[in-house]
Structures are given as structure tokens and as C-alpha cells.
Scaffold this motif. Sequence first.
Motif, PDB file in Angstrom:
ATOM      1  N   ASN B  62       0.867  -1.174   0.000  1.00 25.11           N
ATOM      2  CA  ASN B  62       0.000   0.000   0.000  1.00 25.11           C
ATOM      3  C   ASN B  62       0.902   1.222   0.000  1.00 25.11           C
ATOM      4  O   ASN B  62       1.961   1.203   0.613  1.00 25.11           O
ATOM      5  CB  ASN B  62      -0.884   0.029   1.247  1.00 25.11           C
ATOM      6  CG  ASN B  62      -1.751  -1.210   1.347  1.00 25.11           C
ATOM      7  OD1 ASN B  62      -2.148  -1.770   0.333  1.00 25.11           O
ATOM      8  ND2 ASN B  62      -2.036  -1.638   2.559  1.00 25.11           N
ATOM      9  N   HIS B  63       0.483   2.261  -0.682  1.00 23.21           N
ATOM     10  CA  HIS B  63       1.326   3.456  -0.704  1.00 23.21           C
ATOM     11  C   HIS B  63       0.503   4.704  -0.440  1.00 23.21           C
ATOM     12  O   HIS B  63      -0.321   5.096  -1.258  1.00 23.21           O
ATOM     13  CB  HIS B  63       2.060   3.578  -2.039  1.00 23.21           C
ATOM     14  CG  HIS B  63       3.028   4.715  -2.053  1.00 23.21           C
ATOM     15  ND1 HIS B  63       4.259   4.662  -1.425  1.00 23.21           N
ATOM     16  CD2 HIS B  63       2.939   5.950  -2.578  1.00 23.21           C
ATOM     17  CE1 HIS B  63       4.876   5.815  -1.576  1.00 23.21           C
ATOM     18  NE2 HIS B  63       4.097   6.618  -2.269  1.00 23.21           N
ATOM     19  N   ARG B  64       0.713   5.332   0.721  1.00 23.57           N
ATOM     20  CA  ARG B  64       0.067   6.596   1.073  1.00 23.57           C
ATOM     21  C   ARG B  64      -1.413   6.632   0.696  1.00 23.57           C
ATOM     22  O   ARG B  64      -1.854   7.474  -0.078  1.00 23.57           O
ATOM     23  CB  ARG B  64       0.767   7.767   0.407  1.00 23.57           C
ATOM     24  CG  ARG B  64       2.239   7.804   0.727  1.00 23.57           C
ATOM     25  CD  ARG B  64       2.732   9.126   1.218  1.00 23.57           C
ATOM     26  NE  ARG B  64       4.122   9.016   1.593  1.00 23.57           N
ATOM     27  CZ  ARG B  64       4.561   8.439   2.709  1.00 23.57           C
ATOM     28  NH1 ARG B  64       3.726   7.949   3.603  1.00 23.57           N
ATOM     29  NH2 ARG B  64       5.833   8.359   2.967  1.00 23.57           N
ATOM     30  N   GLY B  65      -2.143   5.702   1.247  1.00 21.30           N
ATOM     31  CA  GLY B  65      -3.583   5.753   1.057  1.00 21.30           C
ATOM     32  C   GLY B  65      -4.083   4.954  -0.126  1.00 21.30           C
ATOM     33  O   GLY B  65      -5.281   4.780  -0.275  1.00 21.30           O
ATOM     34  N   ASN B  66      -3.170   4.495  -0.979  1.00 21.86           N
ATOM     35  CA  ASN B  66      -3.603   3.664  -2.100  1.00 21.86           C
ATOM     36  C   ASN B  66      -3.317   2.207  -1.786  1.00 21.86           C
ATOM     37  O   ASN B  66      -2.173   1.827  -1.539  1.00 21.86           O
ATOM     38  CB  ASN B  66      -2.883   4.067  -3.383  1.00 21.86           C
ATOM     39  CG  ASN B  66      -3.343   5.420  -3.848  1.00 21.86           C
ATOM     40  OD1 ASN B  66      -4.540   5.706  -3.846  1.00 21.86           O
ATOM     41  ND2 ASN B  66      -2.417   6.269  -4.228  1.00 21.86           N
ATOM     42  N   ARG B  67      -4.363   1.410  -1.825  1.00 26.04           N
ATOM     43  CA  ARG B  67      -4.225  -0.011  -1.528  1.00 26.04           C
ATOM     44  C   ARG B  67      -3.723  -0.753  -2.752  1.00 26.04           C
ATOM     45  O   ARG B  67      -4.084  -0.429  -3.889  1.00 26.04           O
ATOM     46  CB  ARG B  67      -5.581  -0.599  -1.123  1.00 26.04           C
ATOM     47  CG  ARG B  67      -6.176   0.023   0.118  1.00 26.04           C
ATOM     48  CD  ARG B  67      -5.713  -0.688   1.370  1.00 26.04           C
ATOM     49  NE  ARG B  67      -6.013   0.140   2.542  1.00 26.04           N
ATOM     50  CZ  ARG B  67      -5.618  -0.158   3.772  1.00 26.04           C
ATOM     51  NH1 ARG B  67      -4.906  -1.236   4.000  1.00 26.04           N
ATOM     52  NH2 ARG B  67      -5.911   0.628   4.776  1.00 26.04           N
ATOM     53  N   PRO B 388       2.843  19.142  -7.085  1.00 25.12           N
ATOM     54  CA  PRO B 388       1.508  18.565  -6.910  1.00 25.12           C
ATOM     55  C   PRO B 388       0.411  19.275  -7.704  1.00 25.12           C
ATOM     56  O   PRO B 388      -0.731  18.817  -7.697  1.00 25.12           O
ATOM     57  CB  PRO B 388       1.256  18.723  -5.405  1.00 25.12           C
ATOM     58  CG  PRO B 388       2.061  19.906  -5.014  1.00 25.12           C
ATOM     59  CD  PRO B 388       3.267  19.927  -5.919  1.00 25.12           C
TER      60      PRO B 388
END
Lengths: 432, 441
Positions: B62-67, B388
Motif C-alpha cells: 500500500n502506498h500513502r492511502g492507495n491499496r 503537486p
Amino acid sequence: MQDNEKRFPQIKPLMNSSEAYYESSRCLFCYNAPCTIACPTSIDIPLFIRQINNGNLTGAGKTIYDSNYLGNTCAKVCPTEVLCEGACVFTKVNIKALAIGRLQNFATNNAILTKQKYFEIPNPNGKSVAIIGAGPAGISCACELRKAGYQVDIFEAKSNPSGLALHGVAPYKITNREALMEVEYLREQFGFNIIYNTRIANIEDVQKLETKYDAVFLGIGLGNSAEIKINGEDKPECIGATEFIEQIKMNPSEEPIARKVIVLGGGNTAMDAASECARLGAEKVIVAYRRSEKEMKAYYFEYDLAKVTGVTGMFNIAPIEIVGGNNVEGVKFIRTEHVDGKLRNIQGSEFVLDCDLVIKATGQMKQKSLIANISGITMDETGRILVNETSGQTSNPKYFAGGDAVNGGAEVVNATAEGKIAGIGIHLFLSR
Amino acid sequence: MANLKINFAGIQAPNPFWLASGPPTNSGYQIMKAFDQGWGGAVWKTLGVPVVNVSSRYGAINHRGNRVVGFNNIELITDRRLCDNLREMEEVKKYFPDHAVIASLMVQTKKEWQQIVQDVQNAGADGIELNFGCPHGMCERGMGSAVGQEPEVLELITSWVMEVAKIPVIVKLTPNISDITEPAQAARRAGANAISLINTIQSLVGVDIDKFVTYPIVENHSSNGGYCGPAVKPIALNMVKNCAQHPLVQIPISGIGGIENWRDAVEFLLLGASSVQVCTAVMHYGFGIIRDMTAGLEQYMDSHGFETIDQFVGKALPNVKHWEDLNLKYSIKASINEEKCIGCQLCYIACEDGAHQAIDLNDDKNNRIPKINEENCVGCNLCSLICPVEDCITMVRKDDGNEHLTWRQRTEANDVPTTFDDALAGGNSHTVPTPLEALKR
């Protein structure tokens, strides 16, 4: 007794771990982060958010408490919308700011519940400091001094600590339990003493402290609500906002609140008092301010919050009399206008608004009488104690001060910052 | 209007989106459901002698809120009997005669290979995929990636299959090899009709740092698995390109690896794949993602005027060159759109700490918009990638486009650095602060 936690749901409730994970994932980890710059206690916000996100919740708590001893209280009561969250770069592209206050609460609540010991308290250094007032400034100063090995005794007039964070902050911002549990957590960790129900009221009391202790910190806050000096002000249903809020928080009553309430003033305390009345079931709540809406000192979001609960704002009306017999029956106002930049009453525009409760939210008085008795402490013309901003030292070198008594009435976070600065200042002074 | 139909090495399908062999194609039930929702084909969960599986079987990044940006499994081939799978395959073909049903196979002996090929042909399969890729569990038994890593063995087994195959044969390749084109060439030599790649990458997806065991955990132990999901797409793209460009491969390629939307699929098609296969994304979101994939592909094709898939398969291949043939005279510099900048200063610190110190902060502390130092900017792209805000930092061309000079040309002209302290070093063109300046900031 009424259960305030049920009567006043928290507007910033504790996050659950999923919410904290996803919310913390959004943080950009800005360089030289604007949120940290905006924080009066300079908490390294991107760091603690990253720690939450990376599964180091106890480390996040440490990051916060390193900068701010009342991390949990501030997380809940800070006007984050105009401080850290207001500075979040996301707001510049209309993306919701990080919920920094709630993330901070998530970390510090965990620290408190799991009794994290973040600070080593050294052996006594042989010196002692007296602190007058167990509010945020006094508690913060006490923690800083204990970290340097001082014995610290806090003298508190009331039977509970936390000052306005407990007695004066709107109950939907922080619960009494939360305000008390952080001070208890700090007391257990730092080992300062709080002597309750002990008002330091006169020069004899002060002289005793001066003799016994190596330094004294004045975290005495402000006094009772200010008078507005109009006829009828002495009727029983005409009360000060500070006293009203303290009553709601410390002695919640089963009695229904008044039907019609008029709150006099345009600051954040006025909004709090009005919101609380509306939430307690008053049919009509009017905030009456003698200047224009734009000139209100209340933050826009506090007024918004009050309006959402059903509060009506009325502007450019000044109270000239509290009307009624033995009891309040209404307030007589006169309309005002600006002429050449000065506020002027419009003659012949008087009118009466009915009500059965008047709440005066036009500021608190300064505690001038105590200070005036201590030789060598200088106040400004409004009664604020003058200190050296970098050390909190007053013009009497043995006395230091911080919080509302110095800043004239600001946020809990300002008092916390000033208490810490004074703690460092006292240590520098006494270790010379 | 875009026509998504494909003919992949003789296998017809209503669109290029196929389910890859894996848990989503474990049964006729799942495949019928997928076809009903719009998938164009399905590669059946690998058939062979049924296995016994463990639990748990999956691990994820998982990366910073993304599963599940990366996914790993230790599940083996089918654990269901061949007869059940064949019966269901027949039934699927009865209801969906125009959809592609491909049987993935993995067995050991020549006899087994030739028997199972005939079995799936009799069941009505439209094609066969030889699983020479699985990098866990089966390879220790001499199957899966153990075959894919030995081009000679791959060639031999493929030739056994070709002896009896009456339907197109696809060889599925393992990425766990130095040069993917070697097994690809072997497949071609053996007469395979197509290749598919990549299978999963041998991996340990993570370690439980309190229990001291890697994921996925089976009681107190674990084992290496196969890595897939969005994180592997760049590896897959490069391998597909390598095969597509190789003169001795030149057979159709089914692209696999981290595809979860139409854009991913288009990228594979542009690099030479003519069908794509999806597994992890379906395990994450279900068959419903096909709605976005077909709609997106149609929209893309319409906007570019492509009527059929063939018209753009491999269209990006001519532009993927060797490094030495890139134009050294092409010059771009970063440019910050001050209207859009939100003042996060991530570009500043990225360039300062991670690149070439070509972005400065404003002298006025209240102005958080950084400034590009064009002299030091090497045009690396880093700042524009980490910014961003959409389209805030752009890379602006500075050369006039008239000059073209490659490393190859410079080498031929003896105009390249050849000694350690050569004055021709490229770094001479920009300022590098002295070490001590680091401590003065």
C-alpha cells in the motif's frame, strides 16, 4: 447532572485509524511548511503527519509534545482554520486543507491513553518555582521547568486545573474529561504539584511565595466579564459570558435555557455563548454587535458555526438599557453608524428587543489589583503585564508571566507557547 | 467509430481486453460473468494436475492511502479437477461463441502435454497458453518459470505442443530472466503462434517486522511469491518493447503487467502488444472496470482517428531508441507558473537535495514561490514530476531545434570524455557548490 458530552457533540471528534491513515496520506510534506510557520508553538506538523502515516503513532505524539505540552488540548480547541489549516497549501487550489487538528488529536490522544513517557525528569536541581494559575500558560511553564529539574508548585484558585481550556472553551470543542486528562497525564509524567482552591489574592500571599521560591510565574489570566455600564445591568438574568459558559460546563443544569437570548458582543466568546444557547434549545438567539458585521473580532467560521445552529446576527446596534422590572424583559438598543471613521449613535432610532436572558460578551476585566501590589511589575495602559517577549520576564526580574494576563486574551495555544518561553526564560535566569 | 475487434494470432475476440490466467478465471461461473460484463476474452486459470493450496496466499504494497499498488501471491495452478474445468469450458463456449477462451496449461511430461492440449481443444478452447512463467511453487517441481528460464527446454516443450495443437498457441514468458528476448525467440523457433508477457516477478512483498516473517504468512512461515499489480507495469512495458523490436521474435504479443485502465492498455498496444491481459485490477475492483476500459479505448481511438486496433499497435516502437542515438542538443529548462504555484516548495527541496541546486527560494520570506536558476537547470524533469499542481511546472524548450548531435556521432568524431578528468565532462556546464557551503545554509 446533565451529561455535556451527549448534549454537545464534538465538532472535531476523535479520528479512527482508517480516517487518520487516509487523511495523513494526503500531506505533501511541504518544505519549510506553512502550517508549522503558522503554529504559535512551531509543531513540526509534516513530520508528525508522516509518522502517523508510516505507523509510528507514539513518535508522532513525541513530535507534538516536544513543541507543545498541551498538544491534545490545542488540537481540539485551536482555531486551526486561521492557523495551521488556514496555511495549508492545498487551500490555494481549493482542495480541503489537511485536518491537522484532528490528526494531532489522534496522535496525542493515543499518547495520553497509553501513558507515553516522552521526557526524562532529572534529579532536583535544588531550586523551586511558584506558578500562579494552573491554566495552559502555567501548566506549560511547569512542564518546561520540571524538565530542567526545578521543583514546581502551582497555586490554583479553582478546584480544577486547565483554566479557560476547561472552564471557558465551548463544550463542543473539547470535553471536560479531555481537558482534565491531559493535565493529569502531564502531572504524572512531569511531577509538578498543583495546590487547588488556593487563591493568591493579596500582597502577603505573594510575599510568601517570593520568599520561599526562586522565581514566580504569573499565569493568572483575566478576571470576570467586563461591565457595559448601562441601566438594568444588575438584573439577575443579565450575566457575563465567561460566567455563563463556566456554569454550563461545570454545573450543567436540568432547567431549560431561556426562550429568547440576546448576546452582546462580536467576538469569539459571543459566538460560543450564542451557539451554546441555541444548542441548549433557546428558541431565539440574537448576537447584537454595535459595529458592522465586517468589524466583528470573531473568526468567520465561528460566526458561521453560530449561524448554522440558528443564531441571528444583528449589527450596528448598541445596547443602552436592560429593560424590565425585577427580571430582564428585553434590551433597548440604539442604531449606530460610521461617520468620518467614528461610530456614532443615530438619535431617535431607539428600539427594544424582547428577551429573557442577556449575556454580556464584551470582554473580560484585567486582574490589575494583584499585579499592582507587586513592586516593580509594569503594566500597559490596558492592564496587560509587560514582559520581555523572548524570556517572559517582567520588569521585576524574579517575576515572569504569560498567557491572557500578558496578551490580553488570546488562544490556548498562545498561552501554551508563552508558558514554555517563560519556563526557558526562568531556567536561563536562575542558572546564570 | 472505433472497432475494438481483434484477431490475435488467429484468435478472434470482440475487444483486446482479456482476463489473465489467475484467480478471476478459476471457474466457468466467473468467466461467464466477465464476458457478460464486456470482457473480450479469458485465459483460464492454469490447468494441469490439480494442486493443494495454502492460506494465506496474498500480500500487498500500500502506498500513502492507495491499496494494492503492488501485489504478490503464492497461489499455485488450479486446485480443481480437469474434468470439471473442461465441462465448464464447453458451457462457456456455448453461451459465448464469439469470445476468446484460452486454456492456460502446465504439466510435466510430453505425454501429459499432448493429452491435455487435445483435451482442451475438444472442450472448445480458442487457444492455448503455455504457462512457462509461474515463479513460485511450481518452478521447484521443474515447471513454470523453470521452463521459461531455459530457452532450450521451452523450445522442446513448445514443439511437443505444436505437434498436436490445432488452435493457436501462446507461450507465456517469465520476467525472471536477464534477456526476455531469448525465451521469446525460442518460442518463435518452436513454432508458437504468439507470446504473452510478463508473468509475475519473483518477490518478497514485505516483512512483518514484529513477527520476523515475510508476507504472506502461513502459520509462522512464508515463501517467495510472484509480484504483480500497477507497480510492475514499467518492467512489463520494457520487456514487451524488447520482444516487439527484436527481429527474430516478430509474432503477436499479448501484454500483461499492472494494467488497470484503458490508458495502461493503450501504452501496451503502442509498444507492440495486440491484446492485453488483466488480473490484479479485477481482483481489486471486480469485472466492472471493463466499462471504463472499453469506453476509454473507444474515446482514445476516435480522438486519434484510429478505426481498428491494428492501426496503432506498435506505433510508439520507432521512437524508443538506444540512448546513444538521442539528441544531446535538445535543451529544456523548468518554468514555474507563478499563478498556479501553491508554495509547497517541494520542487525547491527536490532540486536542492536530489538534483542540481537549480531552484532558489525567494529572498522575500513571505513569497513562497521558488525561482528557477536556468544556468544550473539541466532539464531533468524532477521538479515537474513532484509538483503537486497540474501544469504548474513545465519544461520549456530552449534550443532552436536546428542542431542534432548524438553520443554516437560525438564518439565517431572523437568528441567525448575518455579519461577520468576529461575537460569534456558534461557536469562542467553547471555550477556545483563546494561541500562546505552545505553547512552555511
